[in-house]
Design a protein around this motif. Structure first.
Motif, PDB file in Angstrom:
ATOM      1  N   ALA A  14      -5.424  13.565   1.906  1.00 33.30           N
ATOM      2  CA  ALA A  14      -4.878  13.513   0.458  1.00 33.30           C
ATOM      3  C   ALA A  14      -6.157  13.334  -0.722  1.00 33.30           C
ATOM      4  O   ALA A  14      -6.162  13.953  -1.733  1.00 33.30           O
ATOM      5  CB  ALA A  14      -3.695  12.081   0.287  1.00 33.30           C
ATOM      6  N   MET A  15      -7.121  12.577  -0.366  1.00 32.41           N
ATOM      7  CA  MET A  15      -8.061  12.202  -1.298  1.00 32.41           C
ATOM      8  C   MET A  15      -8.852  13.674  -1.531  1.00 32.41           C
ATOM      9  O   MET A  15      -9.164  13.826  -2.531  1.00 32.41           O
ATOM     10  CB  MET A  15      -8.907  11.000  -0.870  1.00 32.41           C
ATOM     11  CG  MET A  15      -8.426   9.659  -0.909  1.00 32.41           C
ATOM     12  SD  MET A  15      -9.386   8.566   0.020  1.00 32.41           S
ATOM     13  CE  MET A  15     -10.444   7.964  -0.967  1.00 32.41           C
ATOM     14  N   PRO A 121       0.284   9.431  -2.797  1.00 30.41           N
ATOM     15  CA  PRO A 121       0.736  10.424  -4.000  1.00 30.41           C
ATOM     16  C   PRO A 121      -0.384  11.071  -4.288  1.00 30.41           C
ATOM     17  O   PRO A 121      -0.561  12.041  -5.031  1.00 30.41           O
ATOM     18  CB  PRO A 121       1.306   9.515  -4.869  1.00 30.41           C
ATOM     19  CG  PRO A 121       1.953   8.333  -4.162  1.00 30.41           C
ATOM     20  CD  PRO A 121       1.160   8.180  -2.984  1.00 30.41           C
ATOM     21  N   ALA A 122      -1.885  10.472  -3.709  1.00 27.05           N
ATOM     22  CA  ALA A 122      -3.063  11.277  -4.292  1.00 27.05           C
ATOM     23  C   ALA A 122      -2.870  12.703  -3.737  1.00 27.05           C
ATOM     24  O   ALA A 122      -3.776  13.744  -4.360  1.00 27.05           O
ATOM     25  CB  ALA A 122      -4.098  10.519  -3.377  1.00 27.05           C
ATOM     26  N   GLU A 126      -1.237  12.246  -8.077  1.00 29.23           N
ATOM     27  CA  GLU A 126      -0.462  11.036  -8.603  1.00 29.23           C
ATOM     28  C   GLU A 126      -0.911   9.897  -8.051  1.00 29.23           C
ATOM     29  O   GLU A 126      -0.057   8.961  -7.925  1.00 29.23           O
ATOM     30  CB  GLU A 126       0.737  11.465  -8.751  1.00 29.23           C
ATOM     31  CG  GLU A 126       1.394  12.594  -9.725  1.00 29.23           C
ATOM     32  CD  GLU A 126       1.166  12.372 -11.115  1.00 29.23           C
ATOM     33  OE1 GLU A 126       0.938  11.271 -11.456  1.00 29.23           O
ATOM     34  OE2 GLU A 126       1.155  13.183 -12.005  1.00 29.23           O
ATOM     35  N   GLY A 127      -2.033   9.743  -7.621  1.00 27.43           N
ATOM     36  CA  GLY A 127      -2.333   8.585  -6.917  1.00 27.43           C
ATOM     37  C   GLY A 127      -2.564   7.323  -7.503  1.00 27.43           C
ATOM     38  O   GLY A 127      -2.783   7.619  -8.696  1.00 27.43           O
ATOM     39  N   ASP A 150     -10.624   9.314  -9.807  1.00 28.87           N
ATOM     40  CA  ASP A 150      -9.930   9.931 -10.847  1.00 28.87           C
ATOM     41  C   ASP A 150      -9.326  11.281 -10.483  1.00 28.87           C
ATOM     42  O   ASP A 150      -8.403  11.857 -11.233  1.00 28.87           O
ATOM     43  CB  ASP A 150     -10.451   9.907 -12.003  1.00 28.87           C
ATOM     44  CG  ASP A 150     -10.866   8.690 -12.817  1.00 28.87           C
ATOM     45  OD1 ASP A 150     -10.121   7.582 -12.247  1.00 28.87           O
ATOM     46  OD2 ASP A 150     -11.772   8.443 -13.582  1.00 28.87           O
ATOM     47  N   SER A 151     -10.029  11.785  -9.449  1.00 29.51           N
ATOM     48  CA  SER A 151      -9.712  13.211  -9.188  1.00 29.51           C
ATOM     49  C   SER A 151      -8.225  13.388  -8.507  1.00 29.51           C
ATOM     50  O   SER A 151      -7.657  14.478  -8.513  1.00 29.51           O
ATOM     51  CB  SER A 151     -10.751  13.930  -8.019  1.00 29.51           C
ATOM     52  OG  SER A 151     -11.936  13.652  -8.090  1.00 29.51           O
ATOM     53  N   PHE A 152      -7.697  12.260  -7.733  1.00 26.38           N
ATOM     54  CA  PHE A 152      -6.493  12.247  -7.374  1.00 26.38           C
ATOM     55  C   PHE A 152      -5.583  11.410  -7.833  1.00 26.38           C
ATOM     56  O   PHE A 152      -4.616  10.817  -7.238  1.00 26.38           O
ATOM     57  CB  PHE A 152      -6.555  11.969  -5.611  1.00 26.38           C
ATOM     58  CG  PHE A 152      -7.416  10.995  -5.335  1.00 26.38           C
ATOM     59  CD1 PHE A 152      -7.364   9.931  -5.072  1.00 26.38           C
ATOM     60  CD2 PHE A 152      -8.941  11.330  -4.750  1.00 26.38           C
ATOM     61  CE1 PHE A 152      -7.907   8.908  -4.621  1.00 26.38           C
ATOM     62  CE2 PHE A 152      -9.739  10.688  -4.551  1.00 26.38           C
ATOM     63  CZ  PHE A 152      -9.372   9.159  -4.462  1.00 26.38           C
ATOM     64  N   GLY A 153      -5.778  10.929  -9.121  1.00 25.07           N
ATOM     65  CA  GLY A 153      -4.801  10.166  -9.800  1.00 25.07           C
ATOM     66  C   GLY A 153      -5.361   9.263 -10.773  1.00 25.07           C
ATOM     67  O   GLY A 153      -6.348   9.319 -11.248  1.00 25.07           O
TER      68      GLY A 153
END
Ligand code: NAP
Length: 264
Positions: A14-15, A121-122, A126-127, A150-153
């Motif tokens: 996810a990340m 949600p990342a 929307e992590g 910040d790249s994944f939320g």
């Protein structure tokens, strides 16, 4: 900068998915390790990053290292790679309960260490990540790791003592929200709605409600009151949820999560 993940399962995928999608780093800048060939093949296919079965390879070729194995394997994998850590390395732990001082002690030398508590949600950008850093991290180090998160939320820097609260309120809570969505959809199915459509209705209602909280800044209670017309349908549902102890169940569940996190 080269980024390495030791372990790349649900959370690592996810990340990295978010980091690649946002363009913060390119595939060539990322290396991940796996325990199994099946896991390695999954990362090759899904992410297209460099993959190895040797954790030491990750530490030798990357400067920012994310420890993305389950908490019970932290000691083992740190033991395998610690002799390759240098002062140039920046270490990011993502496991509940593994404090920065514990990580530094396991690594056996003074190191720049951060902790992230991300959530799945990342995967769709929307992590929600709680992040803390140790005193060796410079402002530039903090900027670099925050940019990754910040790249994944969204990311918030919190004192380490709040990381157990973060575990509960955003790390684990997506599971409870999915249970809520599933239950709402079941009820709609019972009323005759096709299942797929029921998931869309339930999930979009949750998404929209969350955005209302974040974007209006209104108190959740006020937003709830706005849905409850006098003698209407919603207040009937509120009565049933209150009787079933919904708020208390949520409160207790998150408290249990945080307490468990402290013991890990
Ligand atoms: N899942 C969440 O929602 C969430 C949220 C916040 C934080 N976290 C934290 O994120 C971490 C990872 O959780 P996860 O859900 O991503 O776990 P996971 O899906 O089980 O993935 C674990 C990964 O670690 C790899 N692995 C296991 N032992 C290894 C070893 N000795 N050397 C190298 N790789 C090894 C596995 O490799 P294979 O693929 O080869 O099996 C797998 O890729 C945990 O510390 C967890 O607490 C998770």
């Amino acid at each position: 900068m080269k980024l390495g993940f030791i372990g790349c399962g649900n959370m690592g995928t996810a990340m990295i998915g978010g980091i690649l999608k946002k363009g913060t780093l390119k595939k060539e800048d990322i290396i991940v390790s796996h325990l199994t060939e099946a896991g390695a093949e999954r990362s090759r296919k899904l992410l297209g990053v460099a993959v190895t079965l040797d954790n030491r390879e990750v530490v030798k070729s990357a400067s920012v290292i994310v420890l993305a194995v389950k908490p019970q394997f932290y000691e083992e994998v740190i033991g395998q790679v610690k002799e390759f850590f240098t002062p140039e390395h920046l270490i990011i732990g993502i496991a509940p309960g593994k404090t920065m001082s514990w990580l530094e002690e396991q690594c056996g030398q003074p190191l720049r260490i951060a902790r992230f508590m991300p959530n799945t949600p990342a995967k769709v950008g929307e992590g929600m990540t709680g992040m803390c850093v140790n005193e060796r991290m410079s402002d530039e180090d903090i900027r670099i790791v925050k940019e990754l998160a910040d790249s994944f939320g969204r990311t918030e820097i919190v004192p380490e003592r709040l990381m157990d609260a973060v575990v509960a309120v955003s790390g684990s809570s997506p599971a409870f929200v999915f249970m809520f969505i599933e239950a709402m959809a079941d009820a709609a199915v019972a009323q005759g709605m096709p299942r797929k459509q029921a998931y869309s209705f339930a999930a979009q209602a949750v998404l929209g409600s969350a955005r209302l909280v974040l974007e209006t800044g209104l108190h959740p209670g006020e937003l709830k009151d706005m849905v409850c017309s006098p003698a209407g349908t919603t207040i009937e549902g509120v009565r049933v949820l209150e009787k079933a102890g919904m708020r208390s169940a949520v409160f207790e569940a998150l408290t249990s999560c945080a307490e468990k996190g402290k013991r890990m």
